[in-house]
Design an enzyme around this catalytic site. Structure first.
Site: not given
Length: 228
Positions: A10, A8
């Site tokens: 963020d 991922d």
């Protein structure tokens, strides 16, 4: 055996929370100076608009489009779109990109994985262009083998279609893919439900969960998760 690690972006490869605070702070200054909206009024309008858009759009990549968000905000207050929408969009993203700092050991960990022959991917709920810009600003883009965005798939995590695309690009079996992210529901449970392995990245979380593999530092992917 893990053949592909998918990250991922963020709050995993950098602190979105801190970078967003800096970017939103600059927006508040602009809103006060150019639109006559004080901090409380702007923050309330921003929150209200995001909630309305989420209810209207659902979980789609366009929800993250700042131009749309600022457009709706200004329209709701009868304020001119020109030149503010584009200026606010630029202020937000330019400030966020400048404030974005790689998570501790992010680059070293990714390089270490690649040295072991592990492919590196990105799995992110966002529009592709902005995430490419973030990865470039973080100095990590050149290390990536592929990227999957919710804009590309038309589905956000934790939907199976998103993780299906990740596996397709990984070029290996689902059980040979490891997804690393900060969101327990979207990143971890979503990946597990889709047949991938997953690790929860929680550097500031004190309470542990015995049923969820968790790391507090990305370097642990080398030290623990992928140790021979």
């Amino acid at each position: 055996m893990i053949k592909t690690v998918i990250f991922d972006v963020d709050n995993t490869l950098y602190s979105y929370t801190k970078a967003h605070e800096a970017a939103f702070g600059e927006l508040l200054v602009y809103a006060k100076r150019e639109l006559g909206l004080d901090r409380e009024a702007f923050a309330a309008l921003h929150q209200k608009t995001e909630k309305e858009l989420r209810a209207y759009m659902g979980d789609v990549a366009a929800l993250h489009n700042r131009c749309i968000r600022y457009q709706i905000m200004l329209e709701s207050r009868g304020l001119p779109l020109h030149p503010h929408v584009l200026k606010m969009n630029d202020i937000y993203w330019e400030t966020l990109l400048k404030a974005a700092v790689p998570s501790p050991n992010a680059e070293e960990t990714i390089k270490g994985l690649k040295e072991r022959g592990v492919r590196i991917g990105i799995g992110t709920d966002m529009t592709a262009r902005v995430q490419f810009q973030k990865l470039e600003a973080l100095g990590l883009l050149s290390l990536m083998d592929f990227l999957v965005s919710s804009e590309e798939t038309g589905a956000e995590k934790p939907k199976a279609a998103f993780f299906d695309r990740c596996v397709e690009k990984a070029g290996c079996e689902r059980r040979e893919c490891l997804f690393v992210g900060d969101n327990l529901k979207k990143d971890v449970q979503g990946a597990v439900d889709a047949g991938l392995q997953a690790v929860w990245y929680r550097p500031e979380e004190e309470k542990d969960r015995a049923d969820v593999p968790r790391i507090t530092d990305l370097a642990e992917l080398l030290q623990k998760v992928l140790a021979p």
